[in-house]
Design a protein around this motif. Structure first.
Motif, PDB file in Angstrom:
ATOM      1  N   PHE A   1       0.746  -1.118  -0.005  1.00 17.24           N
ATOM      2  CA  PHE A   1       0.111  -0.205   0.163  1.00 17.24           C
ATOM      3  C   PHE A   1       1.010   1.185   0.077  1.00 17.24           C
ATOM      4  N   MET A   2       1.962   1.248   0.885  1.00 15.53           N
ATOM      5  CA  MET A   2       2.772   2.418   0.922  1.00 15.53           C
ATOM      6  C   MET A   2       3.509   2.862  -0.405  1.00 15.53           C
ATOM      7  N   ASN A   3       3.541   1.674  -1.128  1.00 12.91           N
ATOM      8  CA  ASN A   3       4.853   1.702  -2.253  1.00 12.91           C
ATOM      9  C   ASN A   3       4.116   1.900  -3.490  1.00 12.91           C
ATOM     10  N   TRP A   4       2.821   1.364  -3.664  1.00 16.22           N
ATOM     11  CA  TRP A   4       1.980   1.097  -4.777  1.00 16.22           C
ATOM     12  C   TRP A   4       2.205   2.259  -6.018  1.00 16.22           C
ATOM     13  N   ARG A   5       2.112   3.461  -5.505  1.00 13.01           N
ATOM     14  CA  ARG A   5       2.099   4.486  -6.589  1.00 13.01           C
ATOM     15  C   ARG A   5       3.793   4.593  -7.207  1.00 13.01           C
ATOM     16  N   GLU A   6       4.740   4.334  -6.423  1.00 15.16           N
ATOM     17  CA  GLU A   6       6.145   4.464  -6.572  1.00 15.16           C
ATOM     18  C   GLU A   6       6.658   3.536  -7.640  1.00 15.16           C
ATOM     19  N   LEU A   7       5.818   2.245  -7.480  1.00 14.44           N
ATOM     20  CA  LEU A   7       6.259   1.032  -8.187  1.00 14.44           C
ATOM     21  C   LEU A   7       6.087   1.190  -9.575  1.00 14.44           C
ATOM     22  N   PRO A   8       7.281   0.785 -10.340  1.00 18.73           N
ATOM     23  CA  PRO A   8       7.507   0.594 -11.841  1.00 18.73           C
ATOM     24  C   PRO A   8       6.325  -0.454 -12.386  1.00 18.73           C
ATOM     25  N   ASN A   9       5.961  -0.228 -13.512  1.00 13.34           N
ATOM     26  CA  ASN A   9       5.116  -1.124 -14.210  1.00 13.34           C
ATOM     27  C   ASN A   9       5.576  -2.522 -14.123  1.00 13.34           C
ATOM     28  N   GLU A  10       6.991  -2.808 -14.201  1.00 18.28           N
ATOM     29  CA  GLU A  10       7.501  -4.217 -14.023  1.00 18.28           C
ATOM     30  C   GLU A  10       8.077  -4.219 -12.640  1.00 18.28           C
ATOM     31  N   VAL A  11       8.105  -5.251 -11.993  1.00 20.92           N
ATOM     32  CA  VAL A  11       8.588  -5.716 -10.661  1.00 20.92           C
ATOM     33  C   VAL A  11       9.135  -7.206 -10.749  1.00 20.92           C
ATOM     34  N   PRO A  12       9.972  -7.632  -9.928  1.00 22.95           N
ATOM     35  CA  PRO A  12      10.414  -8.789  -9.791  1.00 22.95           C
ATOM     36  C   PRO A  12       9.029 -10.006  -9.720  1.00 22.95           C
ATOM     37  N   ALA A  13       9.081 -10.918 -10.533  1.00 22.37           N
ATOM     38  CA  ALA A  13       7.903 -11.811 -10.447  1.00 22.37           C
ATOM     39  C   ALA A  13       8.435 -13.094  -9.847  1.00 22.37           C
ATOM     40  N   HIS A  14       9.770 -13.470 -10.068  1.00 24.25           N
ATOM     41  CA  HIS A  14      10.178 -14.835  -9.994  1.00 24.25           C
ATOM     42  C   HIS A  14      11.845 -14.755  -9.531  1.00 24.25           C
ATOM     43  N   PHE A  15      12.206 -15.638  -8.631  1.00 22.65           N
ATOM     44  CA  PHE A  15      13.650 -15.542  -8.265  1.00 22.65           C
ATOM     45  C   PHE A  15      14.286 -17.025  -8.675  1.00 22.65           C
ATOM     46  N   ASP A  16      15.555 -17.046  -9.007  1.00 22.96           N
ATOM     47  CA  ASP A  16      16.019 -18.388  -9.460  1.00 22.96           C
ATOM     48  C   ASP A  16      16.519 -19.069  -8.022  1.00 22.96           C
ATOM     49  N   GLY A  17      17.143 -20.151  -8.156  1.00 27.39           N
ATOM     50  CA  GLY A  17      17.535 -20.936  -6.885  1.00 27.39           C
ATOM     51  C   GLY A  17      18.732 -20.172  -6.349  1.00 27.39           C
ATOM     52  N   SER A  18      19.375 -19.182  -6.745  1.00 26.05           N
ATOM     53  CA  SER A  18      20.452 -18.547  -6.263  1.00 26.05           C
ATOM     54  C   SER A  18      19.886 -17.025  -5.468  1.00 26.05           C
ATOM     55  N   GLY A  19      18.489 -16.892  -5.972  1.00 27.33           N
ATOM     56  CA  GLY A  19      17.978 -15.717  -5.351  1.00 27.33           C
ATOM     57  C   GLY A  19      18.055 -14.609  -6.270  1.00 27.33           C
ATOM     58  N   ASN A  20      18.249 -14.897  -7.494  1.00 26.28           N
ATOM     59  CA  ASN A  20      18.395 -13.636  -8.438  1.00 26.28           C
ATOM     60  C   ASN A  20      17.057 -13.695  -9.210  1.00 26.28           C
ATOM     61  N   VAL A  21      16.689 -12.515  -9.476  1.00 29.04           N
ATOM     62  CA  VAL A  21      15.569 -12.209 -10.240  1.00 29.04           C
ATOM     63  C   VAL A  21      15.621 -12.895 -11.589  1.00 29.04           C
ATOM     64  N   ASP A  22      14.718 -13.633 -12.038  1.00 30.52           N
ATOM     65  CA  ASP A  22      14.928 -14.433 -13.196  1.00 30.52           C
ATOM     66  C   ASP A  22      13.563 -14.161 -14.275  1.00 30.52           C
ATOM     67  N   ARG A  23      12.553 -13.535 -13.644  1.00 26.06           N
ATOM     68  CA  ARG A  23      11.442 -12.954 -14.344  1.00 26.06           C
ATOM     69  C   ARG A  23      10.905 -11.843 -13.815  1.00 26.06           C
ATOM     70  N   TRP A  24      10.507 -10.824 -14.768  1.00 30.81           N
ATOM     71  CA  TRP A  24       9.965  -9.733 -14.155  1.00 30.81           C
ATOM     72  C   TRP A  24       8.667  -9.596 -14.789  1.00 30.81           C
ATOM     73  N   GLY A  25       7.701  -8.937 -14.017  1.00 31.52           N
ATOM     74  CA  GLY A  25       6.026  -9.180 -14.340  1.00 31.52           C
ATOM     75  C   GLY A  25       5.360  -7.988 -14.014  1.00 31.52           C
ATOM     76  N   SER A  26       4.396  -7.807 -14.251  1.00 33.58           N
ATOM     77  CA  SER A  26       3.286  -6.712 -13.796  1.00 33.58           C
ATOM     78  C   SER A  26       3.361  -6.357 -12.259  1.00 33.58           C
ATOM     79  N   ARG A  27       3.213  -5.286 -11.648  1.00 36.93           N
ATOM     80  CA  ARG A  27       3.071  -5.138 -10.254  1.00 36.93           C
ATOM     81  C   ARG A  27       1.890  -5.715  -9.703  1.00 36.93           C
ATOM     82  N   TRP A  28       0.841  -5.918 -10.508  1.00 34.22           N
ATOM     83  CA  TRP A  28      -0.368  -6.544 -10.004  1.00 34.22           C
ATOM     84  C   TRP A  28      -0.105  -7.813  -9.642  1.00 34.22           C
TER      85      TRP A  28
END
Length: 166
Positions: free
Chosen positions: A36-63
């Motif tokens: 709620f506090m960060n919703w307006r500042e969030l870009p359209n693409e946010v991390p949507a999945h992390f790989d086994g090492s903890g790195n972002v491997d997919r970006w998706g909609s903030r929804w």
């Protein structure tokens, strides 16, 4: 002892269960507040999945960030209801009237601890997804792995306790 013959026993919650419930509710609240506090500042693409090492491997909609709180809330209340009926849980054949209370308490605590640790895990993932989307390093971080270790640690600990019940 068949499911229909298992006794219904009123077992009060332990202090640790009450504490875990409070922590779980706080985690759910933090998850929602962070979004709620960060919703307006969030870009359209946010991390949507992390790989086994903890790195972002997919970006998706903030929804997509609403998925974890949704799953967390539904799961929290479903498991909370399931906790209230430990006589319906799955037990080894050696359950009987003399050890039913010990089995019930252990099973209920397992659900309680795991439910609330999962709330913490989801809250942390949402928090990291938001901070990464806002410019932080694109990795889940070591706390994720500590929380996962706690989750599996509880499961192993409670399984050992089940094996020791006579």
């Amino acid at each position: 002892m068949s499911l229909t013959k298992r006794p219904k026993i009123e077992i009060s919650k332990t202090k640790s269960e009450w504490l875990m419930d409070m922590i779980g509710y706080i985690a759910l609240a933090i998850m929602l507040i962070v979004l709620f506090m960060n919703w307006r500042e969030l870009p359209n693409e946010v991390p949507a999945h992390f790989d086994g090492s903890g790195n972002v491997d997919r970006w998706g909609s903030r929804w997509e960030l609403l998925i974890l709180p949704g799953i967390g809330i539904v799961m929290h209340f479903f498991l909370m209801i399931f906790e209230k009926f430990p006589e319906t849980h799955n037990y080894p054949a050696r359950i009987n009237e003399s050890n039913a209370e010990v089995f019930y308490r252990n099973s209920r605590q397992t659900l309680n601890y795991m439910r609330n640790i999962i709330n913490i895990l989801f809250a942390y993932i949402v928090y990291r997804s938001v901070t990464i989307a806002l410019g932080d390093a694109a990795t889940i971080g070591w706390p994720f792995f500590v929380i996962m270790a706690a989750l599996f640690g509880v499961l192993i600990w409670k399984m050992i306790k089940i094996m020791r019940i006579k």
